[in-house]
Design a protein around this motif. Structure first.
Motif, PDB file in Angstrom:
ATOM      1  N   PRO A 141      -3.517  -3.913  -0.347  1.00 42.85           N
ATOM      2  CA  PRO A 141      -4.274  -2.908  -1.110  1.00 42.85           C
ATOM      3  C   PRO A 141      -5.692  -2.684  -0.607  1.00 42.85           C
ATOM      4  CG  PRO A 141      -3.061  -4.352  -2.586  1.00 42.85           C
ATOM      5  CD  PRO A 141      -2.930  -4.948  -1.215  1.00 42.85           C
ATOM      6  N   SER A 142      -6.309  -3.729  -0.038  1.00 41.42           N
ATOM      7  CA  SER A 142      -7.690  -3.578   0.446  1.00 41.42           C
ATOM      8  C   SER A 142      -7.772  -2.694   1.687  1.00 41.42           C
ATOM      9  CB  SER A 142      -8.288  -4.949   0.759  1.00 41.42           C
ATOM     10  OG  SER A 142      -7.632  -5.552   1.857  1.00 41.42           O
ATOM     11  N   LEU A 143      -6.645  -2.407   2.314  1.00 44.23           N
ATOM     12  CA  LEU A 143      -6.638  -1.573   3.514  1.00 44.23           C
ATOM     13  C   LEU A 143      -6.409  -0.090   3.213  1.00 44.23           C
ATOM     14  CD1 LEU A 143      -4.521  -3.868   5.883  1.00 44.23           C
ATOM     15  CD2 LEU A 143      -7.013  -3.642   5.788  1.00 44.23           C
ATOM     16  N   ILE A 144      -6.121   0.241   1.955  1.00 42.53           N
ATOM     17  CA  ILE A 144      -5.836   1.640   1.610  1.00 42.53           C
ATOM     18  C   ILE A 144      -7.052   2.525   1.856  1.00 42.53           C
ATOM     19  CG2 ILE A 144      -5.303   3.202  -0.297  1.00 42.53           C
ATOM     20  CD1 ILE A 144      -3.561   1.024  -1.500  1.00 42.53           C
ATOM     21  N   SER A 145      -8.200   2.093   1.372  1.00 42.42           N
ATOM     22  CA  SER A 145      -9.405   2.910   1.521  1.00 42.42           C
ATOM     23  C   SER A 145      -9.826   3.078   2.984  1.00 42.42           C
ATOM     24  CB  SER A 145     -10.546   2.319   0.694  1.00 42.42           C
ATOM     25  OG  SER A 145     -11.717   3.099   0.793  1.00 42.42           O
ATOM     26  N   PRO A 146      -9.917   1.998   3.791  1.00 41.52           N
ATOM     27  CA  PRO A 146     -10.259   2.194   5.204  1.00 41.52           C
ATOM     28  C   PRO A 146      -9.268   3.095   5.932  1.00 41.52           C
ATOM     29  CG  PRO A 146     -10.470  -0.123   4.614  1.00 41.52           C
ATOM     30  CD  PRO A 146      -9.829   0.562   3.455  1.00 41.52           C
ATOM     31  N   ALA A 147      -7.984   2.966   5.618  1.00 50.85           N
ATOM     32  CA  ALA A 147      -6.990   3.817   6.273  1.00 50.85           C
ATOM     33  C   ALA A 147      -7.196   5.277   5.893  1.00 50.85           C
ATOM     34  CB  ALA A 147      -5.578   3.362   5.890  1.00 50.85           C
ATOM     35  N   ALA A 148      -7.554   5.537   4.640  1.00 49.04           N
ATOM     36  CA  ALA A 148      -7.800   6.918   4.202  1.00 49.04           C
ATOM     37  C   ALA A 148      -9.014   7.510   4.920  1.00 49.04           C
ATOM     38  CB  ALA A 148      -8.004   6.951   2.691  1.00 49.04           C
ATOM     39  N   ARG A 149     -10.076   6.710   5.073  1.00 49.15           N
ATOM     40  CA  ARG A 149     -11.278   7.209   5.771  1.00 49.15           C
ATOM     41  C   ARG A 149     -10.979   7.528   7.224  1.00 49.15           C
ATOM     42  NH1 ARG A 149     -13.873   3.067   2.714  1.00 49.15           N
ATOM     43  NH2 ARG A 149     -13.891   1.716   4.551  1.00 49.15           N
ATOM     44  N   PRO A 188       0.812  -1.231   0.000  1.00 49.73           N
ATOM     45  CA  PRO A 188       0.000   0.000   0.000  1.00 49.73           C
ATOM     46  C   PRO A 188       0.839   1.273   0.000  1.00 49.73           C
ATOM     47  CG  PRO A 188      -0.776  -1.541   1.665  1.00 49.73           C
ATOM     48  CD  PRO A 188       0.548  -2.049   1.188  1.00 49.73           C
ATOM     49  N   ALA A 189       1.981   1.265   0.700  1.00 55.07           N
ATOM     50  CA  ALA A 189       2.813   2.470   0.746  1.00 55.07           C
ATOM     51  C   ALA A 189       3.332   2.829  -0.644  1.00 55.07           C
ATOM     52  CB  ALA A 189       3.976   2.259   1.713  1.00 55.07           C
ATOM     53  N   GLY A 190       3.771   1.821  -1.406  1.00 52.27           N
ATOM     54  CA  GLY A 190       4.235   2.094  -2.761  1.00 52.27           C
ATOM     55  C   GLY A 190       3.120   2.591  -3.660  1.00 52.27           C
ATOM     56  N   THR A 191       1.921   2.004  -3.501  1.00 50.24           N
ATOM     57  CA  THR A 191       0.785   2.411  -4.326  1.00 50.24           C
ATOM     58  C   THR A 191       0.373   3.850  -4.035  1.00 50.24           C
ATOM     59  OG1 THR A 191      -0.008   0.130  -4.382  1.00 50.24           O
ATOM     60  CG2 THR A 191      -1.597   1.860  -4.947  1.00 50.24           C
ATOM     61  N   VAL A 192       0.204   4.157  -2.758  1.00 52.15           N
ATOM     62  CA  VAL A 192      -0.227   5.498  -2.370  1.00 52.15           C
ATOM     63  C   VAL A 192       0.867   6.521  -2.676  1.00 52.15           C
ATOM     64  CG1 VAL A 192      -0.787   6.957  -0.379  1.00 52.15           C
ATOM     65  CG2 VAL A 192      -1.867   4.724  -0.647  1.00 52.15           C
ATOM     66  N   GLY A 193       2.120   6.135  -2.494  1.00 52.88           N
ATOM     67  CA  GLY A 193       3.209   7.049  -2.825  1.00 52.88           C
ATOM     68  C   GLY A 193       3.204   7.422  -4.292  1.00 52.88           C
ATOM     69  N   SER A 194       2.930   6.455  -5.161  1.00 52.17           N
ATOM     70  CA  SER A 194       2.863   6.744  -6.599  1.00 52.17           C
ATOM     71  C   SER A 194       1.708   7.687  -6.923  1.00 52.17           C
ATOM     72  CB  SER A 194       2.715   5.436  -7.385  1.00 52.17           C
ATOM     73  OG  SER A 194       3.859   4.621  -7.212  1.00 52.17           O
ATOM     74  N   LEU A 195       0.562   7.460  -6.275  1.00 54.89           N
ATOM     75  CA  LEU A 195      -0.593   8.337  -6.504  1.00 54.89           C
ATOM     76  C   LEU A 195      -0.306   9.765  -6.040  1.00 54.89           C
ATOM     77  CD1 LEU A 195      -3.485   5.952  -5.374  1.00 54.89           C
ATOM     78  CD2 LEU A 195      -2.863   6.576  -7.719  1.00 54.89           C
ATOM     79  N   LEU A 196       0.311   9.877  -4.879  1.00 54.76           N
ATOM     80  CA  LEU A 196       0.620  11.202  -4.345  1.00 54.76           C
ATOM     81  C   LEU A 196       1.618  11.925  -5.253  1.00 54.76           C
ATOM     82  CD1 LEU A 196       0.442  13.284  -2.025  1.00 54.76           C
ATOM     83  CD2 LEU A 196       2.373  12.104  -0.967  1.00 54.76           C
ATOM     84  N   ALA A 197       2.653  11.214  -5.693  1.00 53.57           N
ATOM     85  CA  ALA A 197       3.652  11.838  -6.567  1.00 53.57           C
ATOM     86  C   ALA A 197       3.031  12.297  -7.872  1.00 53.57           C
ATOM     87  CB  ALA A 197       4.787  10.852  -6.834  1.00 53.57           C
ATOM     88  N   SER A 198       2.108  11.504  -8.413  1.00 53.62           N
ATOM     89  CA  SER A 198       1.445  11.875  -9.659  1.00 53.62           C
ATOM     90  C   SER A 198       0.545  13.089  -9.468  1.00 53.62           C
ATOM     91  CB  SER A 198       0.631  10.687 -10.187  1.00 53.62           C
ATOM     92  OG  SER A 198      -0.041  11.028 -11.368  1.00 53.62           O
ATOM     93  N   ASP A 199      -0.194  13.130  -8.349  1.00 58.38           N
ATOM     94  CA  ASP A 199      -1.111  14.237  -8.090  1.00 58.38           C
ATOM     95  C   ASP A 199      -0.371  15.553  -7.864  1.00 58.38           C
ATOM     96  OD1 ASP A 199      -3.194  12.497  -8.334  1.00 58.38           O
ATOM     97  OD2 ASP A 199      -3.586  12.313  -6.174  1.00 58.38           O
ATOM     98  N   ARG A 200       0.722  15.500  -7.128  1.00 57.96           N
ATOM     99  CA  ARG A 200       1.403  16.731  -6.722  1.00 57.96           C
ATOM    100  C   ARG A 200       2.477  17.177  -7.707  1.00 57.96           C
ATOM    101  NH1 ARG A 200       0.470  17.312  -1.102  1.00 57.96           N
ATOM    102  NH2 ARG A 200      -1.689  16.634  -0.800  1.00 57.96           N
ATOM    103  N   TYR A 201       3.121  16.191  -8.381  1.00 62.97           N
ATOM    104  CA  TYR A 201       4.280  16.546  -9.211  1.00 62.97           C
ATOM    105  C   TYR A 201       4.118  16.155 -10.679  1.00 62.97           C
ATOM    106  CZ  TYR A 201       6.665  17.324  -4.776  1.00 62.97           C
ATOM    107  OH  TYR A 201       7.017  17.793  -3.537  1.00 62.97           O
ATOM    108  N   GLY A 202       3.061  15.412 -10.996  1.00 61.32           N
ATOM    109  CA  GLY A 202       2.835  15.004 -12.373  1.00 61.32           C
ATOM    110  C   GLY A 202       3.150  13.541 -12.596  1.00 61.32           C
TER     111      GLY A 202
END
Length: 454
Positions: free
Chosen positions: A195-203, A71-85
């Motif tokens: 990966p199934s824990l990403i959404s509950p952790a975000a909420r 999950p850390a790698g997945t969310v890190g990629s999403l954050l990098a894409s959102d903030r830096y492209g």
């Protein structure tokens, strides 16, 4: 005077040690009859209860580390894409791979001198620090800091990958491959649950008033901390744990790396990693280009993950029975078959590609388990952990190069060319196996007789 059968067990001239006889408990490898490098290791094994507790602790640690890392790698990629492209989206995952390679090298050296337990606990402690750094980086939206956190998390992941060797050290020769395959199988749970824990952790993060993406790293703090606690159940060095006080002599590790057994294991594991990452990385893009949705991509990747992990205990049983070289060669054959099927049916999303990806995953698993078993059973104790760490570092380093190169190959020749190159790479272990086969000794002529051509 010809030596008698009993002479083979005596020291040679000038006190040279005799060649150890094959251990009947060790399953024969048809390509190279195996024997423990140090038969005395078998007499120092912990009791059955300690083995079971330690095996459970090691598998649990791998599960928890994968629940943290994926999950850390997945969310890190999403954050990098959102903030830096999008161009920066691969940085967090790449940092994690670099950290895994560094962890394999550094922690294997620590394990050699201080024991597996100390090495694993140090790795998991570094991973917990990395998760904390990642959480802070998400709050500050600083990509270099996030990459640093992923490197630290990767170091812990490198230690978790070495757990398969730690569990092998605790068991007799005829069960080493099976128990290390259980550790590989434990990665399945982490890969599926994480990966199934990403959404509950975000909420939960949103309710707590912190950035949603930070929740995944808070979860990683908890899971890596739990892995650190579980590693405390392992036996201490000198009490059933493995610790090698003897330092390798200068050049000894390099000499061991050139041994046929190590060359076979290295060729099998690196080739499988390169072929697997290259094809797996480009398969979602191939499906997307031919109009398939995320449901099809998910189904194909599920088939691939099933091949990679679900049958791992079967791979271990086969390796204990047939030997690491045989299983590695079968794995290479499965990888070649996968490449051929992908080339023959590059747009078949119902049968062709799913089956090719399943074979790709299982071929990787066979090579990974077979190669790991060779490194667990056929190396001298004094350099074993260091060589294992070096091989793991090369394997993980190859992941990054395969991911980058596959994109260029896909752009130049499409999915069929990627599969063709992967198939060529998968031939390498077979070539090394053939080159490593012992040559039959030439018959000696009786003394006093000459060749008719002399």
């Amino acid at each position: 005077m010809p030596a008698s059968e009993g002479d083979s067990a005596r020291p040679g001239r000038l006190g040279a040690p005799a060649v150890p006889l094959a251990d009947p408990a060790q399953p024969a490898d048809p390509a190279h009859p195996a024997h423990p490098a140090h038969p005395a290791d078998e007499t120092r094994l912990p009791d059955v209860g300690t083995r079971r507790r330690s095996t459970l602790a090691l598998v649990t640690g791998v599960v928890l580390m994968n629940v943290s890392m994926v999950p850390a790698g997945t969310v890190g990629s999403l954050l990098a894409s959102d903030r830096y492209g999008p161009a920066w989206s691969g940085v967090p995952s790449a940092a994690g791979v670099v950290g895994t390679a560094l962890g394999a090298l550094g922690l294997s050296a620590l394990m050699r001198s201080r024991g597996r337990r100390t090495g694993l606990r140090a790795g998991y402690a570094v991973a917990a620090l990395g998760a904390l750094v990642g959480a802070v980086a998400v709050g500050m939206a600083v990509l270099p800091l996030l990459a640093a956190g992923m490197v630290l998390l990767g170091i812990g992941n490198g230690g978790a990958q070495l757990s398969r060797y730690a569990v092998a050290d605790l068991h007799p020769a005829d069960r080493k491959a099976f128990v290390l395959s259980l550790v590989v199988w434990g990665s399945t749970v982490g890969a599926l649950v994480g990966p199934s824990l990403i959404s509950p952790a975000a909420r939960l993060s949103a309710r707590a008033g912190i950035p949603e993406y930070a929740g995944t790293y808070v979860l990683a703090i908890l899971t890596t901390g739990a892995a650190l606690a579980v590693a405390g159940l392992l036996p201490r060095a000198g009490r059933g744990g493995t610790r090698t006080r003897e330092r390798p002599r200068p050049g000894e590790v390099g000499r061991v790396l050139r041994l046929p057994a190590v060359r076979v294991a290295l060729a099998g594991m690196v080739s499988a990693q390169l072929a697997m990452v290259a094809v797996m990385t480009m398969t979602p893009l191939q499906l997307h280009r031919h109009g398939q949705g995320l449901d099809v991509v998910g189904w194909v990747l599920s088939a691939h993950l099933a091949g990679m992990f679900a049958l791992s205990p079967l791979s271990g049983r086969l390796t204990d029975r047939l030997g690491g070289r045989t299983v590695t060669s079968v794995g290479a054959g499965a990888l070649i078959g996968s490449a051929a099927l992908a080339m023959a049916a590059p747009t078949s999303h119902t049968v062709g590609i799913p089956l090719a990806l399943f074979l790709l995953g299982y071929g990787w698993n066979l090579c990974f388990v077979g190669g790991s078993a060779i490194l667990s059973r056929e190396l001298p104790a004094g350099v074993r952990s260091q060589v294992q760490g070096t091989v793991d570092a090369v394997v993980w380093g190859s992941s990054a190069s395969a991911g980058l190169a596959s994109g260029a190959v896909f752009a130049g020749g499409g999915y069929v060319l990627v599969a063709f190159v992967a198939g060529l790479i998968a031939v390498a272990p077979l070539v090394v196996l053939l080159a490593s086969r012992p040559r039959p000794a030439s018959p000696q002529r009786p003394p006093g007789r000459t060749s008719p051509l002399s």
